[in-house]
Design an enzyme around this catalytic site. Structure first.
Site, PDB file in Angstrom:
ATOM      1  CB  SER A 143       2.930   1.336  -5.530  1.00  0.00           C
ATOM      2  OG  SER A 143       2.635   1.809  -4.382  1.00  0.00           O
ATOM      3  NE  ARG A 178      -0.815  -5.904  10.345  1.00  0.00           N
ATOM      4  CZ  ARG A 178       0.442  -5.274  10.606  1.00  0.00           C
ATOM      5  NH1 ARG A 178       1.777  -5.749  10.299  1.00  0.00           N
ATOM      6  NH2 ARG A 178       0.474  -4.381  11.558  1.00  0.00           N
ATOM      7  CD  GLU A 231       1.252 -12.229  12.504  1.00  0.00           C
ATOM      8  OE1 GLU A 231       1.286 -11.585  13.393  1.00  0.00           O
ATOM      9  OE2 GLU A 231       1.703 -12.048  11.499  1.00  0.00           O
ATOM     10  CG  HIS A 277       4.343  -9.544  13.216  1.00  0.00           C
ATOM     11  ND1 HIS A 277       3.006  -9.363  12.921  1.00  0.00           N
ATOM     12  CD2 HIS A 277       5.203  -8.293  12.911  1.00  0.00           C
ATOM     13  CE1 HIS A 277       2.735  -8.412  12.584  1.00  0.00           C
ATOM     14  NE2 HIS A 277       3.986  -7.402  12.423  1.00  0.00           N
TER      15      HIS A 277
HETATM   16  P1  NAP Z   1       2.822   3.212   3.627  1.00  0.00           P
HETATM   17  O1  NAP Z   1       3.893   4.166   3.448  1.00  0.00           O
HETATM   18  O2  NAP Z   1       1.437   3.530   3.745  1.00  0.00           O
HETATM   19  O3  NAP Z   1       3.188   2.381   2.341  1.00  0.00           O
HETATM   20  C1  NAP Z   1       1.902   1.564   1.975  1.00  0.00           C
HETATM   21  C2  NAP Z   1       2.073   1.343   0.379  1.00  0.00           C
HETATM   22  O4  NAP Z   1       1.163   0.489  -0.243  1.00  0.00           O
HETATM   23  C3  NAP Z   1       1.561   2.748  -0.135  1.00  0.00           C
HETATM   24  O5  NAP Z   1       2.553   2.961  -1.170  1.00  0.00           O
HETATM   25  C4  NAP Z   1       0.313   2.486  -0.928  1.00  0.00           C
HETATM   26  O6  NAP Z   1      -0.090   3.262  -1.958  1.00  0.00           O
HETATM   27  C5  NAP Z   1       0.499   1.070  -1.243  1.00  0.00           C
HETATM   28  N1  NAP Z   1      -0.864   0.514  -1.406  1.00  0.00           N
HETATM   29  C6  NAP Z   1      -1.857   0.532  -0.802  1.00  0.00           C
HETATM   30  N2  NAP Z   1      -2.852  -0.057  -1.116  1.00  0.00           N
HETATM   31  C7  NAP Z   1      -2.349  -0.882  -2.379  1.00  0.00           C
HETATM   32  C8  NAP Z   1      -2.916  -1.648  -3.266  1.00  0.00           C
HETATM   33  N3  NAP Z   1      -4.171  -2.094  -3.348  1.00  0.00           N
HETATM   34  N4  NAP Z   1      -2.085  -2.139  -4.248  1.00  0.00           N
HETATM   35  C9  NAP Z   1      -0.746  -1.485  -4.588  1.00  0.00           C
HETATM   36  N5  NAP Z   1      -0.449  -0.565  -3.555  1.00  0.00           N
HETATM   37  C10 NAP Z   1      -1.183  -0.299  -2.328  1.00  0.00           C
HETATM   38  O7  NAP Z   1       3.067   2.278   5.106  1.00  0.00           O
HETATM   39  P2  NAP Z   1       4.418   1.641   5.531  1.00  0.00           P
HETATM   40  O8  NAP Z   1       4.481   2.499   6.556  1.00  0.00           O
HETATM   41  O9  NAP Z   1       5.569   1.417   4.326  1.00  0.00           O
HETATM   42  O10 NAP Z   1       4.106  -0.060   5.994  1.00  0.00           O
HETATM   43  C11 NAP Z   1       3.425  -0.876   5.092  1.00  0.00           C
HETATM   44  C12 NAP Z   1       2.806  -2.011   5.829  1.00  0.00           C
HETATM   45  O11 NAP Z   1       4.075  -2.750   6.387  1.00  0.00           O
HETATM   46  C13 NAP Z   1       1.971  -1.688   7.223  1.00  0.00           C
HETATM   47  O12 NAP Z   1       0.770  -1.229   6.683  1.00  0.00           O
HETATM   48  C14 NAP Z   1       2.119  -2.893   8.126  1.00  0.00           C
HETATM   49  O13 NAP Z   1       0.932  -3.772   7.568  1.00  0.00           O
HETATM   50  C15 NAP Z   1       3.314  -3.641   7.479  1.00  0.00           C
HETATM   51  N6  NAP Z   1       4.550  -3.435   8.648  1.00  0.00           N
HETATM   52  C16 NAP Z   1       4.806  -4.790   8.818  1.00  0.00           C
HETATM   53  C17 NAP Z   1       5.956  -4.593  10.063  1.00  0.00           C
HETATM   54  C18 NAP Z   1       6.437  -5.741  10.535  1.00  0.00           C
HETATM   55  O14 NAP Z   1       6.659  -5.853  11.919  1.00  0.00           O
HETATM   56  N7  NAP Z   1       6.438  -6.974   9.820  1.00  0.00           N
HETATM   57  C19 NAP Z   1       6.290  -3.219  10.436  1.00  0.00           C
HETATM   58  C20 NAP Z   1       5.844  -2.236   9.966  1.00  0.00           C
HETATM   59  C21 NAP Z   1       4.959  -2.346   8.794  1.00  0.00           C
HETATM   60  P3  NAP Z   1      -0.404   4.581  -1.934  1.00  0.00           P
HETATM   61  O15 NAP Z   1       1.212   5.419  -1.998  1.00  0.00           O
HETATM   62  O16 NAP Z   1      -1.216   5.213  -2.993  1.00  0.00           O
HETATM   63  O17 NAP Z   1      -0.891   5.206  -0.773  1.00  0.00           O
HETATM   64  C1  GLV Z   2       3.904  -3.933  12.583  1.00  0.00           C
HETATM   65  O1  GLV Z   2       3.358  -4.807  11.954  1.00  0.00           O
HETATM   66  C2  GLV Z   2       3.361  -2.764  12.282  1.00  0.00           C
HETATM   67  O2  GLV Z   2       2.471  -2.525  11.695  1.00  0.00           O
HETATM   68  O3  GLV Z   2       3.987  -1.834  13.046  1.00  0.00           O
END
Ligand code: NAP
Ligand code: GLV
Length: 330
Positions: free
Chosen positions: A177, A239, A268, A287
């Site tokens: 991470s 994504r 998408e 998605h």
């Molecule tokens: P989050 O809590 O912000 O977690 C993202 C993690 O990625 C953080 O630990 C961050 O590090 C790390 N990160 C950021 N840039 C990075 C890099 N360059 N290299 C390595 N690690 C990196 O977000 P979340 O709530 O878990 O959601 C994550 C993503 O999932 C969302 O942004 C969205 O795109 C996707 N998502 C998809 C769905 C779906 O329906 N498929 C649903 C929900 C979310 P730090 O701790 O240093 O900030």
């Molecule tokens: C879904 O992809 C979200 O980012 O909530």
């Protein structure tokens, strides 16, 4: 007194519209799918609040014309559809929905991993096609999940929730991470792999949980896929653009990796002729990571509340640019 206009880019839960109506005049796009960009831009020019989805491109050009706009709230945690720097420069708050979808999305990531490992879509197609004639010792053999190593890329909210599930399935979990989460490693039972390369080389499954940013776009390309084990599978619920999809197609066709399970693609929707849809070792979902009724309702209510907060003179409770200098109230 005239109420501020809130433009909502899709039919959403009536409860969320009701909440918005207490503070604004709500206009809802009722067409099929997302509004065309020109419609979105025209409607947003009139709006003080924008309730948008991840399918709506809210870019600098649109924001420059949206002189009345004070808040753009996306019904998603990922906010890569909005130019946050431009919004901030224009004094527009950007709201999102962190946390309320974490567990639901982690459930789906685990479901994808299991579906790929145990060949669930193939087995169902086999049964439906009338090919299930007997119990067979050599048919539809998958790979064990228990005892396997899961590599998590992006140990944030969803990454952690997936790690917990994986530990429950008897997996070893390693991670990479941006920031090491040393304090939580013991409680979560995860190991810091250091580099992305170490995760790729050391894992049987690699699950992506980073946001889409300038740094993560194309993070998994040919070089990274070639570093993965030939027996490994890639799971993506982050994504689509985090993965170079052309490289992924080659990786699967030429056997650099064994399989993939994708909830997100680039573009998408995935085009119906994309070869990935025809590959038996690939699971593709449209998605649906957060797609349970309860979670989507929570997301819609949080998005509406983010807008109401601004209309009532507060910063949104869930905001990605709290540093914004808000516009004076019109
Ligand atoms: P989050 O809590 O912000 O977690 C993202 C993690 O990625 C953080 O630990 C961050 O590090 C790390 N990160 C950021 N840039 C990075 C890099 N360059 N290299 C390595 N690690 C990196 O977000 P979340 O709530 O878990 O959601 C994550 C993503 O999932 C969302 O942004 C969205 O795109 C996707 N998502 C998809 C769905 C779906 O329906 N498929 C649903 C929900 C979310 P730090 O701790 O240093 O900030
Ligand atoms: C879904 O992809 C979200 O980012 O909530």
């Amino acid at each position: 007194m005239t109420k501020p206009v809130v433009y909502v880019t899709r039919e959403v839960f009536p409860e969320a519209l009701e909440l918005l109506r207490r503070a604004g005049e709500v206009r809802v796009w009722e067409g099929e799918g997302p509004p065309p960009y020109e419609t979105l831009a025209r409607e947003t020019e009139e709006a003080t609040g924008l309730f948008c989805l991840l399918t709506d491109r809210v870019d600098a050009g649109l924001l420059a014309c949206a002189t009345k706009l004070r808040v753009a709230a996306v019904m998603a945690v990922g906010h890569n559809n909005i130019d946050v720097a431009a919004a901030t420069a224009q004094g527009v708050y950007v709201g999102n929905t962190p946390g309320v979808l974490t567990e639901t999305t982690a459930d789906l990531a685990m479901a994808l991993l299991l579906a790929r490992a145990r060949r669930i879509p193939e087995a169902q197609a086999f049964a439906r096609a009338g090919r299930w004639r007997t119990w067979s010792p050599m048919e539809l053999l998958g790979t064990d999940v228990h005892g396997a190593t899961l590599g998590i890329v992006g140990m944030g909210r969803i990454g952690e929730a997936v790690a917990r599930r994986a530990r429950g399935f008897g997996m070893r979990v390693v991670y990479h991470s941006r920031t090491r989460k040393a304090a939580g490693e013991q409680e979560l039972g995860v190991e810091w792999a250091g580099s992305l390369g170490a995760v790729l080389e050391g894992s049987d499954f690699v699950s992506l949980h980073v946001p889409l940013t300038g740094e993560t776009r194309g993070m998994i390309g040919e070089g990274e896929l070639r570093r993965m084990r030939r027996t490994a599978a890639l799971v993506n619920t982050s994504r689509g653009e985090v993965v170079d999809q052309a490289a992924l197609r080659r990786a699967l066709r030429e056997g650099w990796i064994a399989g993939a399970a994708l909830d997100v693609t680039d573009p998408e929707p995935m085009t119906p002729d994309d070869p990935l849809l025809g590959m038996a070792n690939v699971v593709v979902l449209p998605h649906v990571g957060s797609a349970t009724r309860a979670t989507r309702l929570r997301m819609a209510m949080m998005t509406a509340q983010n807008i109401v907060d601004v209309l009532e003179g507060r910063a949104p409770a869930h905001c990605v640019n709290a540093q914004v200098v808000p516009k004076a109230r019109g």
